[in-house]
Design a protein around this motif. Structure first.
Motif, PDB file in Angstrom:
ATOM      1  N   TYR A  15      -0.774  -9.729  -7.793  1.00  0.00           N
ATOM      2  CA  TYR A  15      -1.256  -9.126  -9.029  1.00  0.00           C
ATOM      3  C   TYR A  15      -0.058  -8.699  -9.858  1.00  0.00           C
ATOM      4  O   TYR A  15       0.917  -8.215  -9.311  1.00  0.00           O
ATOM      5  CB  TYR A  15      -2.116  -7.891  -8.741  1.00  0.00           C
ATOM      6  N   LEU A  22       2.858  -7.669  -7.519  1.00  0.00           N
ATOM      7  CA  LEU A  22       2.477  -7.028  -6.259  1.00  0.00           C
ATOM      8  C   LEU A  22       1.814  -8.099  -5.396  1.00  0.00           C
ATOM      9  O   LEU A  22       0.737  -8.593  -5.722  1.00  0.00           O
ATOM     10  CB  LEU A  22       1.505  -5.882  -6.527  1.00  0.00           C
ATOM     11  N   VAL A  24      -0.184  -9.297  -2.316  1.00  0.00           N
ATOM     12  CA  VAL A  24      -1.090  -8.703  -1.331  1.00  0.00           C
ATOM     13  C   VAL A  24      -1.484  -9.689  -0.222  1.00  0.00           C
ATOM     14  O   VAL A  24      -1.938  -9.264   0.831  1.00  0.00           O
ATOM     15  CB  VAL A  24      -2.333  -8.074  -1.984  1.00  0.00           C
ATOM     16  N   PRO A  43      -4.843  -2.811   9.246  1.00  0.00           N
ATOM     17  CA  PRO A  43      -4.964  -1.475   8.656  1.00  0.00           C
ATOM     18  C   PRO A  43      -5.388  -1.532   7.195  1.00  0.00           C
ATOM     19  O   PRO A  43      -5.366  -2.600   6.567  1.00  0.00           O
ATOM     20  CB  PRO A  43      -3.560  -0.887   8.797  1.00  0.00           C
ATOM     21  N   SER A  44      -5.755  -0.395   6.659  1.00  0.00           N
ATOM     22  CA  SER A  44      -6.156  -0.281   5.258  1.00  0.00           C
ATOM     23  C   SER A  44      -5.029  -0.788   4.353  1.00  0.00           C
ATOM     24  O   SER A  44      -3.866  -0.478   4.573  1.00  0.00           O
ATOM     25  CB  SER A  44      -6.455   1.190   4.958  1.00  0.00           C
ATOM     26  N   GLY A  45      -5.405  -1.621   3.379  1.00  0.00           N
ATOM     27  CA  GLY A  45      -4.423  -2.136   2.432  1.00  0.00           C
ATOM     28  C   GLY A  45      -3.707  -3.388   2.908  1.00  0.00           C
ATOM     29  O   GLY A  45      -2.862  -3.932   2.191  1.00  0.00           O
ATOM     30  N   SER A  46      -4.072  -3.912   4.094  1.00  0.00           N
ATOM     31  CA  SER A  46      -3.341  -5.079   4.614  1.00  0.00           C
ATOM     32  C   SER A  46      -3.816  -6.388   3.976  1.00  0.00           C
ATOM     33  O   SER A  46      -3.225  -7.444   4.236  1.00  0.00           O
ATOM     34  CB  SER A  46      -3.467  -5.152   6.134  1.00  0.00           C
ATOM     35  N   GLY A  47      -4.881  -6.342   3.166  1.00  0.00           N
ATOM     36  CA  GLY A  47      -5.298  -7.548   2.450  1.00  0.00           C
ATOM     37  C   GLY A  47      -6.568  -8.189   2.966  1.00  0.00           C
ATOM     38  O   GLY A  47      -6.932  -9.299   2.546  1.00  0.00           O
ATOM     39  N   LYS A  48      -7.305  -7.480   3.834  1.00  0.00           N
ATOM     40  CA  LYS A  48      -8.488  -8.080   4.463  1.00  0.00           C
ATOM     41  C   LYS A  48      -9.576  -8.427   3.443  1.00  0.00           C
ATOM     42  O   LYS A  48     -10.130  -9.521   3.460  1.00  0.00           O
ATOM     43  CB  LYS A  48      -9.070  -7.112   5.516  1.00  0.00           C
ATOM     44  N   SER A  49      -9.887  -7.465   2.572  1.00  0.00           N
ATOM     45  CA  SER A  49     -10.962  -7.724   1.600  1.00  0.00           C
ATOM     46  C   SER A  49     -10.543  -8.795   0.599  1.00  0.00           C
ATOM     47  O   SER A  49     -11.366  -9.631   0.185  1.00  0.00           O
ATOM     48  CB  SER A  49     -11.353  -6.440   0.860  1.00  0.00           C
ATOM     49  N   THR A  50      -9.274  -8.784   0.228  1.00  0.00           N
ATOM     50  CA  THR A  50      -8.759  -9.822  -0.668  1.00  0.00           C
ATOM     51  C   THR A  50      -8.964 -11.195  -0.031  1.00  0.00           C
ATOM     52  O   THR A  50      -9.425 -12.143  -0.691  1.00  0.00           O
ATOM     53  CB  THR A  50      -7.263  -9.565  -0.937  1.00  0.00           C
ATOM     54  N   GLU A 171     -16.360  -5.047   6.868  1.00  0.00           N
ATOM     55  CA  GLU A 171     -16.619  -3.727   7.471  1.00  0.00           C
ATOM     56  C   GLU A 171     -18.123  -3.448   7.593  1.00  0.00           C
ATOM     57  O   GLU A 171     -18.602  -2.393   7.168  1.00  0.00           O
ATOM     58  CB  GLU A 171     -15.962  -2.612   6.651  1.00  0.00           C
TER      59      GLU A 171
HETATM   60  N1  LIG Z   1      -7.077  -6.022  -8.653  1.00  0.00           N
HETATM   61  C1  LIG Z   1      -5.997  -5.546  -8.010  1.00  0.00           C
HETATM   62  N2  LIG Z   1      -4.862  -5.251  -8.675  1.00  0.00           N
HETATM   63  C2  LIG Z   1      -3.776  -4.778  -8.022  1.00  0.00           C
HETATM   64  N3  LIG Z   1      -3.731  -4.585  -6.696  1.00  0.00           N
HETATM   65  C3  LIG Z   1      -4.815  -4.843  -5.978  1.00  0.00           C
HETATM   66  C4  LIG Z   1      -6.009  -5.343  -6.583  1.00  0.00           C
HETATM   67  N4  LIG Z   1      -6.941  -5.514  -5.614  1.00  0.00           N
HETATM   68  C5  LIG Z   1      -6.359  -5.129  -4.450  1.00  0.00           C
HETATM   69  N5  LIG Z   1      -5.083  -4.738  -4.665  1.00  0.00           N
HETATM   70  C6  LIG Z   1      -4.133  -4.279  -3.649  1.00  0.00           C
HETATM   71  O1  LIG Z   1      -4.098  -5.223  -2.621  1.00  0.00           O
HETATM   72  C7  LIG Z   1      -3.862  -4.596  -1.369  1.00  0.00           C
HETATM   73  C8  LIG Z   1      -4.859  -5.119  -0.355  1.00  0.00           C
HETATM   74  O2  LIG Z   1      -6.167  -4.662  -0.709  1.00  0.00           O
HETATM   75  P1  LIG Z   1      -7.442  -5.010   0.160  1.00  0.00           P
HETATM   76  O3  LIG Z   1      -8.606  -4.404  -0.507  1.00  0.00           O
HETATM   77  O4  LIG Z   1      -7.482  -6.464   0.420  1.00  0.00           O
HETATM   78  O5  LIG Z   1      -7.107  -4.226   1.524  1.00  0.00           O
HETATM   79  P2  LIG Z   1      -7.997  -4.037   2.827  1.00  0.00           P
HETATM   80  O6  LIG Z   1      -7.216  -4.584   3.979  1.00  0.00           O
HETATM   81  O7  LIG Z   1      -9.351  -4.584   2.608  1.00  0.00           O
HETATM   82  O8  LIG Z   1      -8.060  -2.447   2.969  1.00  0.00           O
HETATM   83  P3  LIG Z   1      -9.263  -1.492   3.464  1.00  0.00           P
HETATM   84  O9  LIG Z   1      -9.255  -1.553   4.975  1.00  0.00           O
HETATM   85  O10 LIG Z   1      -8.858  -0.141   2.963  1.00  0.00           O
HETATM   86  O11 LIG Z   1     -10.535  -1.988   2.864  1.00  0.00           O
HETATM   87  C9  LIG Z   1      -3.931  -3.101  -1.606  1.00  0.00           C
HETATM   88  O12 LIG Z   1      -2.628  -2.586  -1.600  1.00  0.00           O
HETATM   89  C10 LIG Z   1      -4.561  -2.990  -2.973  1.00  0.00           C
HETATM   90  O13 LIG Z   1      -4.067  -1.866  -3.671  1.00  0.00           O
END
Ligand SMILES: Nc1ncnc2c1ncn2[C@@H]1O[C@H](COP(=O)(O)OP(=O)(O)OP(=O)(O)O)[C@@H](O)[C@H]1O
Ligand SMILES: [Mg+2]
Length: 231
Positions: A15, A22, A24, A43-50, A171
């Motif tokens: 992004y 950034l 991800v 862990p949270s923020g590791s990119g799973k949902s992305t 989740e």
């Molecule tokens: N639209 C966006 N713009 C900028 N950064 C983003 C965007 N969407 C996600 N991110 C960043 O991408 C990283 C990964 O986000 P993601 O939601 O994939 O994490 P996650 O592993 O699912 O975390 P969680 O367990 O908390 O759900 C995070 O640091 C988040 O801030």
């Protein structure tokens, strides 16, 4: 050899943040074969949902390729992607995403409305899915009249009503107590035994262990893989 159902090839996602990037997802490559049950932990923020959004055609990689059933997804139009999502993929989310003013039955019927299925057939199929998840006696309840576990069962029935090949869950037990979460994973195990390909995202090792394969993510990268007890 069997073709992968879903294949990520060196996928990156970034992004723009000010003048910087950034990143991800960093060079993520893996394949899911038909009928597999895979979980993705990290862990949270590791990119799973992305990653799940890319697998579900809700988002596209910044670079690299996503190949679904042998077809690179970046070649598809918006309409084609919507069709793929509706026909091939069922989604389950942490917070259920049910429509609050519709009964359980109506929520489950909704994807069939979009797919243009006739009324009687819709009802028949939605009832069958609700029966499978043990909710035949709750079909006229609104979401706020259901427990968390029951709401997730409705969401699973809705995800499956179009008979998708793939079930993606982000989740799915995150809002549930441990016992109810295990019941939901038990339903996933049954679905897997019936041939549905399943990808579950979780940060809970107990939940992940239901799968055949567990992929580990850290800081946007795949860092390891182990066998689950579903193997
Ligand atoms: N639209 C966006 N713009 C900028 N950064 C983003 C965007 N969407 C996600 N991110 C960043 O991408 C990283 C990964 O986000 P993601 O939601 O994939 O994490 P996650 O592993 O699912 O975390 P969680 O367990 O908390 O759900 C995070 O640091 C988040 O801030
Ligand atoms: Mg997430």
């Amino acid at each position: 050899m069997t073709e992968p159902l879903m294949a990520l090839e060196r996928v990156c996602k970034w992004y723009p943040v000010g003048s910087e990037r950034l990143t991800v997802l960093q060079d993520v490559s893996f394949a899911v074969y038909p009928g597999e049950f895979v979980s993705i932990m990290g862990p949270s923020g590791s990119g799973k949902s992305t990653l799940m959004h890319i697998l579900g055609c809700l988002d596209q990689p910044s670079s690299g390729r996503y190949v679904l059933r042998g077809r690179p997804v970046d070649g598809l139009t918006g309409d084609e992607l919507a069709r793929v999502r509706n026909r091939e993929i069922g989604f389950v989310f942490q917070n259920f995403h049910l429509l609050p003013r519709m009964t359980a039955l109506r929520n489950v019927e909704l994807p069939l409305v979009y797919a243009g299925v006739a009324r009687e057939e819709r009802r028949r199929r939605a009832l069958a899915r609700l029966e499978e998840v043990g909710l035949r006696d709750r079909i006229s309840h609104l979401p706020n009249e259901l427990s968390g576990g029951q709401k997730q069962r409705v969401a699973i029935a809705r995800a499956l009503v179009n008979k998708p090949a793939i079930l993606l869950a982000d989740e799915p037990t995150g809002a549930l107590d441990t016992r109810t979460g295990r019941e939901i994973m038990g339903i996933f195990t049954e679905l897997h035994q019936r041939g549905v390909t399943i990808v579950v995202i979780t940060h809970d090792p107990g939940v992940a262990s239901f799968a055949q394969r567990i992929l580990h993510m850290l800081d946007g990268r795949l860092v390891g893989e182990e066998r689950g007890r579903g193997a």
